[in-house]
Design a protein around this motif. Sequence first.
Motif, PDB file in Angstrom:
ATOM      1  N   VAL A 120       0.861  -1.154  -0.084  1.00  0.00           N
ATOM      2  CA  VAL A 120       0.005   0.047  -0.003  1.00  0.00           C
ATOM      3  C   VAL A 120       0.980   1.255   0.100  1.00  0.00           C
ATOM      4  O   VAL A 120       0.244   2.415  -0.269  1.00  0.00           O
ATOM      5  CB  VAL A 120      -0.876   0.080   1.247  1.00  0.00           C
ATOM      6  CG1 VAL A 120      -1.952  -1.158   0.953  1.00  0.00           C
ATOM      7  CG2 VAL A 120      -0.169   0.040   2.691  1.00  0.00           C
ATOM      8  N   GLU A 121       2.301   1.176   0.154  1.00  0.00           N
ATOM      9  CA  GLU A 121       2.934   2.549   0.156  1.00  0.00           C
ATOM     10  C   GLU A 121       4.410   2.154  -0.232  1.00  0.00           C
ATOM     11  O   GLU A 121       5.041   0.978   0.155  1.00  0.00           O
ATOM     12  CB  GLU A 121       3.091   2.815   1.641  1.00  0.00           C
ATOM     13  CG  GLU A 121       2.763   4.379   1.876  1.00  0.00           C
ATOM     14  CD  GLU A 121       3.202   4.857   3.358  1.00  0.00           C
ATOM     15  OE1 GLU A 121       3.612   5.660   3.502  1.00  0.00           O
ATOM     16  OE2 GLU A 121       2.386   4.117   4.157  1.00  0.00           O
ATOM     17  N   GLY A 122       4.973   2.729  -1.219  1.00  0.00           N
ATOM     18  CA  GLY A 122       6.406   2.455  -1.620  1.00  0.00           C
ATOM     19  C   GLY A 122       6.472   1.683  -2.533  1.00  0.00           C
ATOM     20  O   GLY A 122       7.451   0.775  -2.610  1.00  0.00           O
ATOM     21  N   GLU A 123       5.351   1.370  -3.241  1.00  0.00           N
ATOM     22  CA  GLU A 123       5.463   0.083  -4.358  1.00  0.00           C
ATOM     23  C   GLU A 123       6.603   0.194  -5.294  1.00  0.00           C
ATOM     24  O   GLU A 123       7.179  -0.812  -5.481  1.00  0.00           O
ATOM     25  CB  GLU A 123       4.003   0.112  -5.157  1.00  0.00           C
ATOM     26  CG  GLU A 123       2.869  -0.457  -4.274  1.00  0.00           C
ATOM     27  CD  GLU A 123       1.844   0.449  -3.960  1.00  0.00           C
ATOM     28  OE1 GLU A 123       1.848   1.402  -3.694  1.00  0.00           O
ATOM     29  OE2 GLU A 123       0.661  -0.100  -4.269  1.00  0.00           O
ATOM     30  N   ARG A 124       7.096   1.494  -5.527  1.00  0.00           N
ATOM     31  CA  ARG A 124       8.208   1.835  -6.546  1.00  0.00           C
ATOM     32  C   ARG A 124       9.431   1.048  -6.042  1.00  0.00           C
ATOM     33  O   ARG A 124      10.034   0.225  -6.846  1.00  0.00           O
ATOM     34  CB  ARG A 124       8.305   3.226  -6.724  1.00  0.00           C
ATOM     35  CG  ARG A 124       9.528   3.554  -7.554  1.00  0.00           C
ATOM     36  CD  ARG A 124       9.343   3.943  -8.902  1.00  0.00           C
ATOM     37  NE  ARG A 124       8.760   5.018  -9.170  1.00  0.00           N
ATOM     38  CZ  ARG A 124       8.231   5.650 -10.222  1.00  0.00           C
ATOM     39  NH1 ARG A 124       8.194   4.765 -11.112  1.00  0.00           N
ATOM     40  NH2 ARG A 124       7.888   6.928 -10.445  1.00  0.00           N
ATOM     41  N   LEU A 125       9.593   1.385  -4.527  1.00  0.00           N
ATOM     42  CA  LEU A 125      10.780   0.924  -4.080  1.00  0.00           C
ATOM     43  C   LEU A 125      10.745  -0.876  -3.759  1.00  0.00           C
ATOM     44  O   LEU A 125      11.853  -1.376  -4.041  1.00  0.00           O
ATOM     45  CB  LEU A 125      10.925   1.444  -2.788  1.00  0.00           C
ATOM     46  CG  LEU A 125      12.211   0.965  -1.847  1.00  0.00           C
ATOM     47  CD1 LEU A 125      13.760   1.024  -2.630  1.00  0.00           C
ATOM     48  CD2 LEU A 125      12.529   1.753  -0.505  1.00  0.00           C
ATOM     49  N   MET A 126       9.554  -1.096  -3.549  1.00  0.00           N
ATOM     50  CA  MET A 126       9.422  -2.694  -3.317  1.00  0.00           C
ATOM     51  C   MET A 126       9.659  -3.231  -4.509  1.00  0.00           C
ATOM     52  O   MET A 126      10.387  -4.271  -4.740  1.00  0.00           O
ATOM     53  CB  MET A 126       7.958  -2.961  -3.020  1.00  0.00           C
ATOM     54  CG  MET A 126       7.652  -2.327  -1.771  1.00  0.00           C
ATOM     55  SD  MET A 126       5.827  -2.372  -1.079  1.00  0.00           S
ATOM     56  CE  MET A 126       5.751  -4.221  -0.331  1.00  0.00           C
TER      57      MET A 126
END
Length: 212
Positions: A120-126
């Motif tokens: 739900v947050e920081g999908e880019r980094l994930m």
Amino acid sequence: LAARLPWRGGEPPLTGFPDGFFTRSSPEVARGLLGARIVSTIGGQRTAGVIVETEAYLGPDDPASHAATKDGPTERNRAMFGPPRRAYVYRSYGMHWCMNVVTGAEGVAQAVLLRGVDPVEGERLMSVRRRGRTPLAGGPGRLCEALGITGDLYGHDLAVSPLELHPGWHVPDELVEITGRIGVSVAADWPLRFFVQGNPGVSRHNGSARPR
DNA sequence: GGTCGGATCATCT
DNA sequence: GATGATCCGACCG
């Protein structure tokens, strides 16, 4: 779809984990953690997901548990014998990290394996951490990679940075499915796996990866 | 869609 | 010395 993803609807989260939340038995905590958030600031950037799949391990009398060793606590499993709400992180198959939440009173070696989160947050980094592979965080090894969890967090108290559990959304019983455990060669039929029906963050797995 | 082999090593026996 | 609380890419249909 909204019913399957209640946290996407903007409903306010609960205010806090009740006292003693993590001191309960691992099956109770495994059920209770569905809908909770795990927030990582590992490496200085924020990534987070909603927990949608868990598995309970019952301690020394559970033959599938890492606590079921011949001579009690060992270097690897000692976190499970310690206080609740700590992380028990271990290496799986020599190459993946997997993370558990320790439950039960100190001395009770129970734990909950986190098997899947809905990002739900920081999908880019994930996605960068996962090197573009998919699913992002469905599966115990995948979620650790996506959130940056490694053995450095062994024994970490999950109430504080850089890896925190926060209360999230109540998942009604109608959406919770309970099955046997995945990937274990003994006591696999014990009904200790909990997941949110139909959520894409639930792990994929094949039963034939290795003869058992 | 499914089934399968291989990577890779810490841990336990 | 054998075994995993796994994942991925290849192959088959």
